[in-house]
Write a protein that holds these residues in place. Structure first.
Motif, PDB file in Angstrom:
ATOM      1  N   CYS A   1       0.836  -1.201   0.000  1.00 27.44           N
ATOM      2  CA  CYS A   1       0.000   0.000   0.000  1.00 27.44           C
ATOM      3  C   CYS A   1       0.865   1.242   0.000  1.00 27.44           C
ATOM      4  O   CYS A   1       1.989   1.246   0.519  1.00 27.44           O
ATOM      5  N   ARG A   2       0.347   2.275  -0.592  1.00 26.32           N
ATOM      6  CA  ARG A   2       1.021   3.571  -0.593  1.00 26.32           C
ATOM      7  C   ARG A   2       0.755   4.289   0.738  1.00 26.32           C
ATOM      8  O   ARG A   2      -0.327   4.160   1.312  1.00 26.32           O
ATOM      9  N   GLY A   3       1.731   5.073   1.175  1.00 22.43           N
ATOM     10  CA  GLY A   3       1.532   5.878   2.379  1.00 22.43           C
ATOM     11  C   GLY A   3       1.377   5.052   3.638  1.00 22.43           C
ATOM     12  O   GLY A   3       1.867   3.935   3.753  1.00 22.43           O
ATOM     13  N   ASN A   4       0.638   5.681   4.609  1.00 22.13           N
ATOM     14  CA  ASN A   4       0.473   5.076   5.928  1.00 22.13           C
ATOM     15  C   ASN A   4      -0.760   4.178   5.943  1.00 22.13           C
ATOM     16  O   ASN A   4      -1.771   4.488   6.588  1.00 22.13           O
ATOM     17  N   GLN A   5      -0.682   3.048   5.110  1.00 14.97           N
ATOM     18  CA  GLN A   5      -1.823   2.152   5.016  1.00 14.97           C
ATOM     19  C   GLN A   5      -1.362   0.692   5.149  1.00 14.97           C
ATOM     20  O   GLN A   5      -0.198   0.371   4.940  1.00 14.97           O
TER      21      GLN A   5
ATOM     22  N   CYS B   1      -6.554  -1.711   0.799  1.00 11.12           N
ATOM     23  CA  CYS B   1      -5.625  -1.038   1.691  1.00 11.12           C
ATOM     24  C   CYS B   1      -6.454  -0.297   2.744  1.00 11.12           C
ATOM     25  O   CYS B   1      -7.390   0.455   2.408  1.00 11.12           O
TER      26      CYS B   1
ATOM     27  N   ALA C   1      -6.585   2.457   5.904  1.00 13.10           N
ATOM     28  CA  ALA C   1      -5.843   3.594   6.461  1.00 13.10           C
ATOM     29  C   ALA C   1      -5.554   3.379   7.934  1.00 13.10           C
ATOM     30  O   ALA C   1      -6.398   2.847   8.670  1.00 13.10           O
ATOM     31  N   ASN C   2      -4.349   3.791   8.433  1.00 18.06           N
ATOM     32  CA  ASN C   2      -3.984   3.705   9.847  1.00 18.06           C
ATOM     33  C   ASN C   2      -4.436   4.989  10.539  1.00 18.06           C
ATOM     34  O   ASN C   2      -3.879   6.060  10.332  1.00 18.06           O
ATOM     35  N   SER C   3      -5.481   5.004  11.469  1.00 20.75           N
ATOM     36  CA  SER C   3      -6.128   6.202  12.043  1.00 20.75           C
ATOM     37  C   SER C   3      -5.478   6.695  13.323  1.00 20.75           C
ATOM     38  O   SER C   3      -5.929   7.663  13.930  1.00 20.75           O
TER      39      SER C   3
ATOM     40  N   ARG D   1      -0.994  11.789  16.642  1.00 20.80           N
ATOM     41  CA  ARG D   1       0.240  12.016  17.385  1.00 20.80           C
ATOM     42  C   ARG D   1       0.009  11.873  18.882  1.00 20.80           C
ATOM     43  O   ARG D   1       0.844  11.352  19.614  1.00 20.80           O
TER      44      ARG D   1
ATOM     45  N   TRP E   1      -0.022   8.455  19.768  1.00 28.89           N
ATOM     46  CA  TRP E   1       1.335   7.930  19.858  1.00 28.89           C
ATOM     47  C   TRP E   1       2.005   8.305  21.186  1.00 28.89           C
ATOM     48  O   TRP E   1       2.693   7.494  21.785  1.00 28.89           O
TER      49      TRP E   1
END
Length: 626
Positions: A543-547, A556, A558-560, A563, A566
């Motif tokens: 997958c492209r990006g943060n997926q 794909c 998406a990672n939700s 910050r 985190w």
């Protein structure tokens, strides 16, 4: 237009044209000797014309008793009883000419136990050759007709009849039929030729030729390989008179502007094959023999003639230039030399090969004109009798000078392995060494084999493929297979009993498979954010990006996580780590205290203390003496 009314006229013209030039041409009657041995007063030698059916005993003799039927003397009807002589000698049945075919008379005589037939002419004329019927409601008996037959003149026939009628009073009429001098045998090598045809649509004559080539091939090749005999094939052609060369009939049946012609196979100019196609194929087969002879393999003509009948049959609509050239290639003969020998069939010029054939068709020496097909000529004498393997071999062997006969003339168990040369022109799998060539006494046959219980199927010449269970173990069943690294893919599947199918991830016909690019064909990783990478036999998706890629759903996701999330996660991990450390320290402290108390309890049982009276008084530290 059709050939219904025009063809008979043209045929007559062609035949007439073919016979104009050779004023010296004639038909020669081949003869045997009939010697009367008894009664004494009619002893003598007489000529008999050998019939062109049955099996003359070339090189041999037959002594028998002449019997003349009281009824049905023409032999046109079946005889009710079997004929037997009083002395037990073989019966030579004497019959009258007329009312039915010569061959039918001989067949009825054979069925009644006769060993040979003499047919008495009914008119005073020169002897002629009795031939097989061109058209008959039933000629199947011809294949089973095995006794010799001969025509005798009227005077000799009448004499035999009178003596046979007096047999009870004067004794049996004994004759000796002698074929020993019917075949010349001047030297240690026999030269023989077969006048034949590449067309297989001419009825019983063509069937007889095809059967003979198939059955006699083994003998012919043994004789020629050993240098005992020299064989030459020939083909009859006619020419079209110049005045008719622009007609549709000549253009359909002739090549080289009417110089060389053959009849239309279907006798209809509007359909099927044309006579000129037959002429071209006849020419090709002549050149095959010439080229094979030049290459030191003259016997290869027998292989070509038989294979062409099987693979390029006119009846199966496979009679073609392409098919013929495939047969030439399969036998390892140089096609370019064959084509150079054939020349240009469309040229307005003579063809050297076919012109020589027209010259050879005319009678010369002791041999007459060749007017019927098939015709076999041995040592310049036309063979009479059934064109059958053992009968012809015996006639050829009679052509050797006495005492010089090769082993094949003395034994029927001699074989030659034709599969050793170019695999006999049959199919062969180089990977497994499986071959369709099988050698027999009569020559090799091309039949797909059975190898280790696995059966192959095909025509035996150009292809055979493994079928049935276990086929994939033999070179992947003839299907595509390829290995890269440690991975092997095959188009053969043990679940399918036949056929080849490319495995998943590949495309092709099963005999050639190529890696399928699922990425380019959009067969995988089809979601908008998917990233596809093709691999050999498969693919990889990302997958492209943060997926995150979920393969089962081909999407794909998406990672939700933010910050703050985190940070909280980091703090949570830190706290967990701190609690772990604190717990460890507390654990170590508690363990140490517990161990100290246990040690003190043990020591108190073995060592005196300052205060024995008060067990519960705490332990004091002793001061030094004052």
């Amino acid at each position: 237009m059709g050939g219904g009314g025009a063809r008979p006229l043209l045929a007559a013209v062609l035949v007439a044209a073919a016979m104009v030039a050779p004023a010296r041409g004639r038909f020669v009657v081949e003869k045997s000797s009939v010697r009367v041995l008894a009664p004494e007063h009619i002893r003598g030698h007489h000529d008999a014309a050998i019939g062109n059916f049955g099996v003359p005993d070339y090189g041999g003799t037959l002594t028998g008793v002449v019997l003349y039927p009281d009824k049905k003397a023409t032999g046109c009807a079946e005889f009710p009883d079997r004929f037997r002589s009083k002395s037990g000698r073989p019966v030579v049945l004497l019959l009258d000419r007329g009312e039915c075919y010569f061959a039918l008379k001989s067949w009825n005589a054979q069925q009644a136990g006769a060993a040979a037939v003499l047919i008495a002419d009914t008119v005073d004329e020169q002897l002629l050759t009795m031939d097989t019927p061109e058209a008959s409601p039933d000629t199947r008996y011809l294949d089973k007709l095995n006794i010799p037959s001969a025509l005798v003149n009227r005077a000799f026939g009448e004499s035999l009849k009178r003596m046979a009628d007096k047999a009870d009073a004067e004794g049996e009429v004994v004759v000796k039929l002698d074929w020993r001098e019917s075949m010349p045998h001047p030297d240690e090598r026999v030269e023989y030729e077969l006048w034949t045809n590449s067309n297989d649509e001419c009825g019983p004559r063509c069937d007889e030729q095809a059967a003979f080539v198939k059955s006699f091939r083994g003998h012919a090749q043994i004789l020629e390989r050993g240098g005992y005999a020299r064989f030459t094939p020939h083909y009859i052609t006619w020419y079209c008179p110049e005045a008719f060369r622009l007609t549709r009939q000549c253009q359909s049946q002739c090549i080289n502007h009417g110089r060389y012609c053959a009849p239309d196979p279907e006798e209809d100019f509007g359909e099927g094959y044309e006579g000129k196609q037959v002429v071209v194929e006849n020419l090709r087969q002549l050149c095959v023999h010439r080229v094979a002879n030049e290459s030191g393999r003259p016997w290869a003509w027998w292989d070509f003639a038989m294979d062409y009948k099987l693979r390029c049959s006119m009846k199966e609509k496979k009679y073609s230039k392409a098919c013929a050239e495939e047969v030439v290639a399969s036998l390892g003969l140089p096609l370019d030399k064959v084509l150079a020998c054939m020349g240009d069939p469309d040229a307005d010029a003579d063809n050297a090969v076919l012109s020589k054939e027209q010259e050879d068709q005319i009678g010369r020496g002791s041999r007459g004109d060749v007017t019927i097909l098939p015709t076999l000529v041995i040592n310049d004498v036309q063979y009479r009798g059934k064109l059958e393997r053992t009968a012809v071999l015996k006639a050829i062997c009679a052509g050797f000078k006495e005492g010089t006969e090769p082993q094949v003339c003395l034994s029927h168990d001699m074989e030659t392995n034709e599969c050793l040369h170019r695999n006999g022109g049959c199919w062969r799998d180089e990977a497994t060494n499986a071959t369709a060539c099988r050698d027999t006494y009569r020559g090799r046959v091309c039949e797909c084999p059975v190898v280790n219980g696995v059966r192959y199927d095909g025509d035996g010449y150009t292809h055979c493929k493994a079928v049935g269970p276990g086929r994939c173990a033999l070179n992947h069943g003839g299907c595509w297979a390829e290995t890269k690294g440690e991975r092997t893919f095959s188009a053969c599947s043990d679940t399918a009993l036949s056929g080849c199918r490319c495995p998943p991830g590949f495309q092709g016909d099963g005999h050639k498979c190529e890696d399928m690019d699922e990425c380019r064909e959009k067969l995988a990783c089809t979601c908008p954010d998917c990233r596809c990478k093709n691999t050999w036999g498969s693919y990889e998706c990302g997958c492209r990006g943060n997926q995150v890629y979920i393969r089962g759903e081909d999407v794909c996701v998406a990672n939700s996580m933010s910050r703050f999330g985190w940070l909280v996660a980091v703090l949570a991990v830190s706290c967990a780590a701190g609690l772990g450390v604190a717990g460890f320290v507390f654990y170590k402290y508690r363990l140490r205290s517990y161990m100290d108390s246990e040690i003190m309890a043990i020591m108190s049982q073995y060592m005196p203390l300052d205060s024995q009276n008060n067990e519960h008084q705490p332990l004091r530290q002793h001061a030094p003496d004052a």
